[in-house]
Design a protein around this motif. Structure first.
Motif, PDB file in Angstrom:
ATOM      1  N   VAL A 210       0.918  -1.089  -0.027  1.00  0.00           N
ATOM      2  CA  VAL A 210      -0.102   0.080   0.004  1.00  0.00           C
ATOM      3  C   VAL A 210       0.935   1.157  -0.145  1.00  0.00           C
ATOM      4  O   VAL A 210       0.234   2.209   0.558  1.00  0.00           O
ATOM      5  CB  VAL A 210      -0.884   0.006   1.147  1.00  0.00           C
ATOM      6  N   ASP A 211       2.129   1.111  -0.885  1.00  0.00           N
ATOM      7  CA  ASP A 211       2.862   2.147  -0.923  1.00  0.00           C
ATOM      8  C   ASP A 211       2.445   3.408  -1.732  1.00  0.00           C
ATOM      9  O   ASP A 211       1.986   3.218  -2.929  1.00  0.00           O
ATOM     10  CB  ASP A 211       4.295   1.779  -1.436  1.00  0.00           C
ATOM     11  N   HIS A 212       2.123   4.626  -0.977  1.00  0.00           N
ATOM     12  CA  HIS A 212       1.849   5.766  -1.847  1.00  0.00           C
ATOM     13  C   HIS A 212       2.756   6.148  -2.935  1.00  0.00           C
ATOM     14  O   HIS A 212       2.439   6.543  -3.965  1.00  0.00           O
ATOM     15  CB  HIS A 212       1.637   7.061  -1.009  1.00  0.00           C
ATOM     16  N   ARG A 213       3.948   5.997  -2.584  1.00  0.00           N
ATOM     17  CA  ARG A 213       5.020   6.326  -3.499  1.00  0.00           C
ATOM     18  C   ARG A 213       5.221   5.408  -4.802  1.00  0.00           C
ATOM     19  O   ARG A 213       6.333   5.516  -5.741  1.00  0.00           O
ATOM     20  CB  ARG A 213       6.373   6.600  -2.857  1.00  0.00           C
ATOM     21  N   GLY A 214       4.455   4.363  -4.905  1.00  0.00           N
ATOM     22  CA  GLY A 214       4.464   3.770  -6.141  1.00  0.00           C
ATOM     23  C   GLY A 214       5.276   2.364  -6.210  1.00  0.00           C
ATOM     24  O   GLY A 214       5.994   1.788  -5.279  1.00  0.00           O
ATOM     25  N   HIS A 215       5.154   1.778  -7.378  1.00  0.00           N
ATOM     26  CA  HIS A 215       5.703   0.595  -7.831  1.00  0.00           C
ATOM     27  C   HIS A 215       7.059   0.659  -7.638  1.00  0.00           C
ATOM     28  O   HIS A 215       7.480  -0.839  -7.102  1.00  0.00           O
ATOM     29  CB  HIS A 215       5.370   0.201  -9.313  1.00  0.00           C
ATOM     30  N   ASP A 216       7.937   1.367  -8.122  1.00  0.00           N
ATOM     31  CA  ASP A 216       9.480   1.232  -8.145  1.00  0.00           C
ATOM     32  C   ASP A 216       9.776   0.945  -6.841  1.00  0.00           C
ATOM     33  O   ASP A 216      10.822   0.021  -6.518  1.00  0.00           O
ATOM     34  CB  ASP A 216      10.009   2.318  -8.651  1.00  0.00           C
ATOM     35  N   LEU A 217       9.371   1.726  -5.849  1.00  0.00           N
ATOM     36  CA  LEU A 217      10.039   1.705  -4.174  1.00  0.00           C
ATOM     37  C   LEU A 217       9.602   0.140  -3.754  1.00  0.00           C
ATOM     38  O   LEU A 217      10.554  -0.567  -3.208  1.00  0.00           O
ATOM     39  CB  LEU A 217       9.052   2.771  -3.559  1.00  0.00           C
ATOM     40  N   ALA A 218       8.417  -0.148  -4.080  1.00  0.00           N
ATOM     41  CA  ALA A 218       8.075  -1.749  -3.673  1.00  0.00           C
ATOM     42  C   ALA A 218       8.914  -2.703  -4.179  1.00  0.00           C
ATOM     43  O   ALA A 218       9.211  -3.498  -3.862  1.00  0.00           O
ATOM     44  CB  ALA A 218       6.678  -1.668  -3.864  1.00  0.00           C
ATOM     45  N   ARG A 219       8.849  -2.523  -5.620  1.00  0.00           N
ATOM     46  CA  ARG A 219       9.836  -3.626  -6.249  1.00  0.00           C
ATOM     47  C   ARG A 219      11.215  -3.687  -5.936  1.00  0.00           C
ATOM     48  O   ARG A 219      11.679  -4.637  -5.921  1.00  0.00           O
ATOM     49  CB  ARG A 219       9.896  -3.172  -7.851  1.00  0.00           C
ATOM     50  N   ARG A 220      11.875  -2.443  -5.863  1.00  0.00           N
ATOM     51  CA  ARG A 220      13.245  -2.204  -5.377  1.00  0.00           C
ATOM     52  C   ARG A 220      13.460  -3.148  -3.858  1.00  0.00           C
ATOM     53  O   ARG A 220      14.264  -3.881  -3.901  1.00  0.00           O
ATOM     54  CB  ARG A 220      13.486  -0.929  -5.263  1.00  0.00           C
ATOM     55  N   PHE A 221      12.376  -2.917  -3.101  1.00  0.00           N
ATOM     56  CA  PHE A 221      12.557  -3.507  -1.792  1.00  0.00           C
ATOM     57  C   PHE A 221      12.589  -5.025  -1.990  1.00  0.00           C
ATOM     58  O   PHE A 221      13.209  -5.838  -1.399  1.00  0.00           O
ATOM     59  CB  PHE A 221      11.421  -3.017  -1.021  1.00  0.00           C
ATOM     60  N   LEU A 222      11.632  -5.507  -2.786  1.00  0.00           N
ATOM     61  CA  LEU A 222      11.482  -7.050  -2.903  1.00  0.00           C
ATOM     62  C   LEU A 222      12.802  -7.512  -3.528  1.00  0.00           C
ATOM     63  O   LEU A 222      13.379  -8.637  -2.951  1.00  0.00           O
ATOM     64  CB  LEU A 222      10.189  -7.424  -3.750  1.00  0.00           C
ATOM     65  N   ALA A 223      13.304  -6.924  -4.539  1.00  0.00           N
ATOM     66  CA  ALA A 223      14.530  -7.269  -5.439  1.00  0.00           C
ATOM     67  C   ALA A 223      15.799  -7.427  -4.147  1.00  0.00           C
ATOM     68  O   ALA A 223      16.469  -8.211  -4.298  1.00  0.00           O
ATOM     69  CB  ALA A 223      14.579  -6.358  -6.320  1.00  0.00           C
ATOM     70  N   GLU A 224      15.863  -6.362  -3.686  1.00  0.00           N
ATOM     71  CA  GLU A 224      17.076  -6.015  -2.523  1.00  0.00           C
ATOM     72  C   GLU A 224      16.896  -7.135  -1.578  1.00  0.00           C
ATOM     73  O   GLU A 224      17.989  -7.490  -0.984  1.00  0.00           O
ATOM     74  CB  GLU A 224      17.183  -4.788  -2.202  1.00  0.00           C
ATOM     75  N   ASN A 225      15.801  -7.654  -1.185  1.00  0.00           N
ATOM     76  CA  ASN A 225      15.717  -8.680  -0.153  1.00  0.00           C
ATOM     77  C   ASN A 225      15.374 -10.089  -0.704  1.00  0.00           C
ATOM     78  O   ASN A 225      15.167 -10.905   0.304  1.00  0.00           O
ATOM     79  CB  ASN A 225      14.631  -8.013   0.875  1.00  0.00           C
ATOM     80  N   GLY A 226      15.756 -10.149  -1.844  1.00  0.00           N
ATOM     81  CA  GLY A 226      15.513 -11.628  -2.457  1.00  0.00           C
ATOM     82  C   GLY A 226      14.223 -12.371  -2.233  1.00  0.00           C
ATOM     83  O   GLY A 226      13.867 -13.442  -1.874  1.00  0.00           O
ATOM     84  N   ILE A 227      13.172 -11.459  -2.119  1.00  0.00           N
ATOM     85  CA  ILE A 227      11.844 -11.946  -2.137  1.00  0.00           C
ATOM     86  C   ILE A 227      11.349 -12.236  -3.641  1.00  0.00           C
ATOM     87  O   ILE A 227      11.103 -11.447  -4.411  1.00  0.00           O
ATOM     88  CB  ILE A 227      10.881 -10.823  -1.759  1.00  0.00           C
ATOM     89  N   ASP A 228      11.658 -13.575  -3.960  1.00  0.00           N
ATOM     90  CA  ASP A 228      11.429 -14.131  -5.122  1.00  0.00           C
ATOM     91  C   ASP A 228      10.115 -15.082  -5.190  1.00  0.00           C
ATOM     92  O   ASP A 228       9.865 -15.274  -6.719  1.00  0.00           O
ATOM     93  CB  ASP A 228      12.620 -15.224  -5.655  1.00  0.00           C
ATOM     94  N   HIS A 229       9.444 -15.552  -4.269  1.00  0.00           N
ATOM     95  CA  HIS A 229       8.353 -16.361  -4.557  1.00  0.00           C
ATOM     96  C   HIS A 229       6.888 -15.768  -4.499  1.00  0.00           C
ATOM     97  O   HIS A 229       5.833 -16.285  -4.587  1.00  0.00           O
ATOM     98  CB  HIS A 229       8.365 -17.252  -3.494  1.00  0.00           C
ATOM     99  N   LEU A 230       6.772 -14.469  -3.921  1.00  0.00           N
ATOM    100  CA  LEU A 230       5.716 -13.564  -3.722  1.00  0.00           C
ATOM    101  C   LEU A 230       5.149 -12.837  -5.160  1.00  0.00           C
ATOM    102  O   LEU A 230       6.214 -12.227  -5.758  1.00  0.00           O
ATOM    103  CB  LEU A 230       5.661 -12.472  -2.540  1.00  0.00           C
ATOM    104  N   GLY A 231       4.179 -12.960  -5.554  1.00  0.00           N
ATOM    105  CA  GLY A 231       3.786 -12.279  -6.677  1.00  0.00           C
ATOM    106  C   GLY A 231       3.722 -10.670  -6.272  1.00  0.00           C
ATOM    107  O   GLY A 231       3.732 -10.382  -5.072  1.00  0.00           O
ATOM    108  N   PHE A 232       3.830  -9.870  -7.401  1.00  0.00           N
ATOM    109  CA  PHE A 232       3.611  -8.490  -6.847  1.00  0.00           C
ATOM    110  C   PHE A 232       2.523  -7.823  -7.238  1.00  0.00           C
ATOM    111  O   PHE A 232       1.567  -7.805  -8.232  1.00  0.00           O
ATOM    112  CB  PHE A 232       4.813  -7.465  -8.114  1.00  0.00           C
ATOM    113  N   TYR A 233       1.953  -7.012  -6.013  1.00  0.00           N
ATOM    114  CA  TYR A 233       0.517  -6.597  -5.967  1.00  0.00           C
ATOM    115  C   TYR A 233       0.676  -5.439  -5.085  1.00  0.00           C
ATOM    116  O   TYR A 233       1.215  -5.318  -4.221  1.00  0.00           O
ATOM    117  CB  TYR A 233      -0.361  -7.527  -5.188  1.00  0.00           C
TER     118      TYR A 233
END
Length: 205
Positions: free
Chosen positions: A126-149
């Motif tokens: 529910v990040d107001h600042r958008g997709h890039d911030l959330a995607r970057r967090f998931l990538a940097e922390n090796g979150i590989d098995h969750l879908g992006f929503y």
């Protein structure tokens, strides 16, 4: 003037004690055995709300889940109806939420271990600042098995009465909420796996 003798007072006091005792026994389940037998037993999910799942609250009656709209990995518009037929663990999170960040790897491991056609962890940012911030967090922390929503409007918080993050809802295959946990949890723990396994058994056709 009306007077009450000592013997009458003793009788009245004894009767009062008997009444109080009866009320206490009934309140403690010590009334009629047939009444106790007819009382609802704790649900399987309530019984498993222990240890790492101690904050999980099972609903006595499954509740309808209000409609929420969010985006998927390709920017497509989705609702929870897209997951109907599966047990889902809907986790509301944001990158600015410290406890959310800490529990995300455990949610990823839970999805890796138990994700299937019958179960999915749906981590909804529910990040107001958008997709890039959330995607970057998931990538940097090796979150590989969750879908992006993502719901950049954060309306899901209010709609689902999630007034603190993280909040996680367990939703049955028919789309009704069967319980929720407010706050972070060790979602890859033995307690969590047992809870999810029990929910899968309950929802089995």
């Amino acid at each position: 003037m009306f007077q009450v003798g000592t013997k009458s007072i003793a009788i009245l006091a004894a009767a009062a004690l008997l009444i109080v005792g009866a009320v206490y026994l009934i309140a403690q389940g010590g009334g009629n055995p047939e009444d106790r037998a007819g009382a609802p037993a704790p649900s399987a999910l309530e019984a498993l709300a222990v240890g790492d799942m101690a904050n999980f609250r099972a609903l006595a009656t499954p509740a309808a889940v209000p409609s929420v709209v969010f985006e998927g990995d390709e920017g497509e518009t989705l609702t929870l109806a897209a997951f109907e037929g599966r047990l889902i663990l809907l986790n509301l999170w944001a990158t600015w939420c410290g406890p959310c960040r800490e529990e995300m790897p455990a949610l990823d491991r839970l999805q890796k271990a138990m994700g299937s056609e019958r179960f999915e962890v749906v981590a909804l940012s529910v990040d107001h600042r958008g997709h890039d911030l959330a995607r970057r967090f998931l990538a940097e922390n090796g979150i590989d098995h969750l879908g992006f929503y993502i719901d950049p409007t954060a309306r899901a918080n209010v709609t689902l009465r999630a007034f603190g993050l993280p909040t996680t809802l367990l939703i049955a295959p028919d789309g009704r909420e069967i319980g929720r946990l407010v706050g972070p949890a060790h979602w890859d723990s033995a307690d969590a796996v047992a809870l999810i396994a029990a929910a899968l058994d309950i929802s089995a056709p």
